[in-house]
Design an enzyme around this catalytic site. Structure first.
Site, PDB file in Angstrom:
ATOM      1  N   ASP A  11       0.840  -1.204   0.000  1.00  0.00           N
ATOM      2  CA  ASP A  11       0.000   0.000   0.000  1.00  0.00           C
ATOM      3  C   ASP A  11       0.875   1.255   0.000  1.00  0.00           C
ATOM      4  O   ASP A  11       1.718   1.423   0.897  1.00  0.00           O
ATOM      5  CB  ASP A  11      -0.902   0.020   1.249  1.00  0.00           C
ATOM      6  CG  ASP A  11      -1.967  -1.082   1.223  1.00  0.00           C
ATOM      7  OD1 ASP A  11      -2.114  -1.751   0.186  1.00  0.00           O
ATOM      8  OD2 ASP A  11      -2.647  -1.239   2.258  1.00  0.00           O
ATOM      9  N   GLY A  39      -6.495  -9.989   1.135  1.00  0.00           N
ATOM     10  CA  GLY A  39      -6.188 -11.354   1.588  1.00  0.00           C
ATOM     11  C   GLY A  39      -5.178 -11.334   2.725  1.00  0.00           C
ATOM     12  O   GLY A  39      -5.385 -11.953   3.776  1.00  0.00           O
ATOM     13  N   ASP A 248      -7.823   6.084  10.800  1.00  0.00           N
ATOM     14  CA  ASP A 248      -7.704   5.552   9.436  1.00  0.00           C
ATOM     15  C   ASP A 248      -8.558   4.284   9.369  1.00  0.00           C
ATOM     16  O   ASP A 248      -8.295   3.332  10.096  1.00  0.00           O
ATOM     17  CB  ASP A 248      -6.223   5.245   9.157  1.00  0.00           C
ATOM     18  CG  ASP A 248      -5.970   4.744   7.737  1.00  0.00           C
ATOM     19  OD1 ASP A 248      -6.945   4.521   6.989  1.00  0.00           O
ATOM     20  OD2 ASP A 248      -4.794   4.571   7.386  1.00  0.00           O
ATOM     21  N   ASP A 254     -11.395  -5.709   6.644  1.00  0.00           N
ATOM     22  CA  ASP A 254     -10.551  -6.914   6.604  1.00  0.00           C
ATOM     23  C   ASP A 254     -10.326  -7.451   8.012  1.00  0.00           C
ATOM     24  O   ASP A 254     -10.307  -8.671   8.229  1.00  0.00           O
ATOM     25  CB  ASP A 254      -9.200  -6.589   5.962  1.00  0.00           C
ATOM     26  CG  ASP A 254      -9.351  -6.079   4.543  1.00  0.00           C
ATOM     27  OD1 ASP A 254     -10.355  -6.425   3.890  1.00  0.00           O
ATOM     28  OD2 ASP A 254      -8.473  -5.316   4.090  1.00  0.00           O
TER      29      ASP A 254
END
Ligand code: RIB
Length: 303
Positions: A11, A39, A248, A254
Site C-alpha cells: 500500500d 487477503g 484511518d 478486513d
C-alpha cells in the site's frame, strides 16, 4: 485451520486534506509504503486473534523486493506462507489516499494477484474443520473452484464481496452465494449485490435480508453502527460497535473478516464471533495503515 485465498499488496499511502475529485490534483506532504491487500490483511487479522499456527494464505506475489518483504511480513505475523507463489507479474500495489476524517479512496493495481490459480492449493488438505476466506481481488473462477472444493469436504466458506466489482454477472453472484456460508459486505456492497440479484433497494438492511434468503448468513458491516447479521430463516441480529474517533479506516473491514474467521475456527457461537470482530475492527481504525492497528488476542481481551 483458516485458509485465506486472496490478494497481497503493498500500500502506497498519501494523507490529504480531502480526497481528490475526478480531474482534481491535491498535494500530500509525503507517502508511506505499508503492507496490505485484502487477503493478507484478513490473514494477519485472523492470525493475531488466533492461537499459533491456525492461519495460512494462498496468494501470488512478484519476484521482487515488494513480494519478498510482503511474504516475510506474513511469516512475522504468524501466517503460514508456504502457499504464496511467485508470479512473473509484479507484486500488487494499492494507491491509497486517506483524508482528515480517516476515510479513504483506493486504486489497486492487481499485478501478481491476477495470476492466482488453484495450483498452490491443489494438494492442500481441506476437511470439515477448514474455514476458507475469500474476497474479490483475485480471479473469481479460481476462488469459486476452491470454495466448491472446501464445501464438498464439509468445510465452511466466508466470502467478503469486496471490492464489489462494478460489473459482475448475476449468475456468478448466485454461484458465489451458493458456495458461501457467511457472505460479508458493507452497506454499499449489500445494496449492489442485492440489485444484481434483482432486488432494487437503497436500504442495506432490506438488501442483507434479501441476500440471506439465498441460503447464506449475510453479515452487513456498517461502520460506527456495528454489524447486522441476517439468517436464511429470517432471524436477524445487530452487534453494536464501540464508539471511537477513527484515525484511518483502511483495513477495518478486513480486520472484521479475519477475526470473524478466527472466532468460527474456535467454534464460538456466531454472535460472540461477531462481537469480537466488531470490537477488533474498531481498534484497527485507531492506527494508520491497514495492519498496524489490528489487535492481538490480548488486546481483544481473550485469555
Ligand atoms: O481493505 C484495505 C486493502 O484494500 C488495502 O490494504 C489495499 O491493499 C486494498 O487491497
Amino acid at each position: 485451520m483458516i485458509l485465506v485465498f486472496g490478494s497481497i499488496n503493498i500500500d502506497l499511502v498519501a494523507r490529504v486534506a480531502s480526497i481528490p475529485r475526478p480531474g482534481e490534483t491535491v498535494l500530500s506532504p509525503g507517502y508511506e509504503t505499508l503492507f496490505g491487500g485484502k487477503g493478507a490483511n484478513q490473514a494477519i487479522a485472523a492470525a493475531r486473534a488466533s492461537l499459533p499456527h491456525r492461519v495460512a494464505i494462498a496468494a501470488c506475489v512478484g519476484d521482487d523486493a515488494f513480494g519478498r518483504s510482503a511474504r516475510d511480513n506474513l511469516i512475522r505475523n504468524g501466517v503460514v506462507a508456504d502457499l504464496v507463489a511467485n508470479s512473473a507479474e509484479p507484486t500488487g500495489c494499492a494507491f491509497i489516499t486517506v483524508d482528515e476524517r480517516g476515510e479513504n479512496a483506493i486504486t489497486v493495481a492487481s499485478g501478481a494477484n491476477a495470476t492466482l490459480t488453484e495450483a498452490p492449493i491443489r494438494n492442500y488438505e481441506v476437511d470439515a474443520s477448514t474455514v476458507a476466506v475469500f474476497q474479490m481481488e483475485v480471479p473469481f473462477p479460481a476462488s469459486l473452484n476452491f470454495a466448491r472444493h472446501v464445501r464438498a469436504a464439509g468445510g465452511r466458506v466466508i466470502w467478503n464481496f469486496a471490492p464489489a466489482p462494478p460489473t459482475f454477472p448475476a449468475g456468478d453472484l448466485s454461484d458465489l452465494i451458493n458456495e458461501t456460508d457467511i457472505f460479508v459486505v458493507n452497506e454499499h456492497e449489500a445494496i449492489a449485490a442485492a440489485a444484481l440479484l434483482g432486488c432494487e433497494t437503497d436500504d442495506f438492511e432490506a438488501a442483507g435480508a434479501y441476500l440471506s434468503k439465498s441460503g447464506c448468513i449475510c453479515v452487513v458491516t456498517a461502520g460506527a453502527r456495528g454489524a447486522f447479521a441476517f439468517r436464511p430463516d429470517g432471524y436477524s441480529e445487530t452487534v453494536e460497535a464501540k464508539p471511537i474517533q477513527p484515525v484511518d479506516t483502511t483495513g477495518a473491514g478486513d480486520t472484521f473478516v479475519g477475526i470473524l474467521a478466527s472466532g468460527l475456527d474456535e467454534a464460538l457461537p456466531l454472535t460472540t464471533a461477531l462481537q469480537r470482530a466488531c470490537h477488533g475492527a474498531s481498534l484497527a481504525c485507531l492506527a494508520h495503515g491497514a495492519q498496524a492497528g489490528m489487535p492481538t488476542r490480548e488486546q481483544l481481551g481473550i485469555a
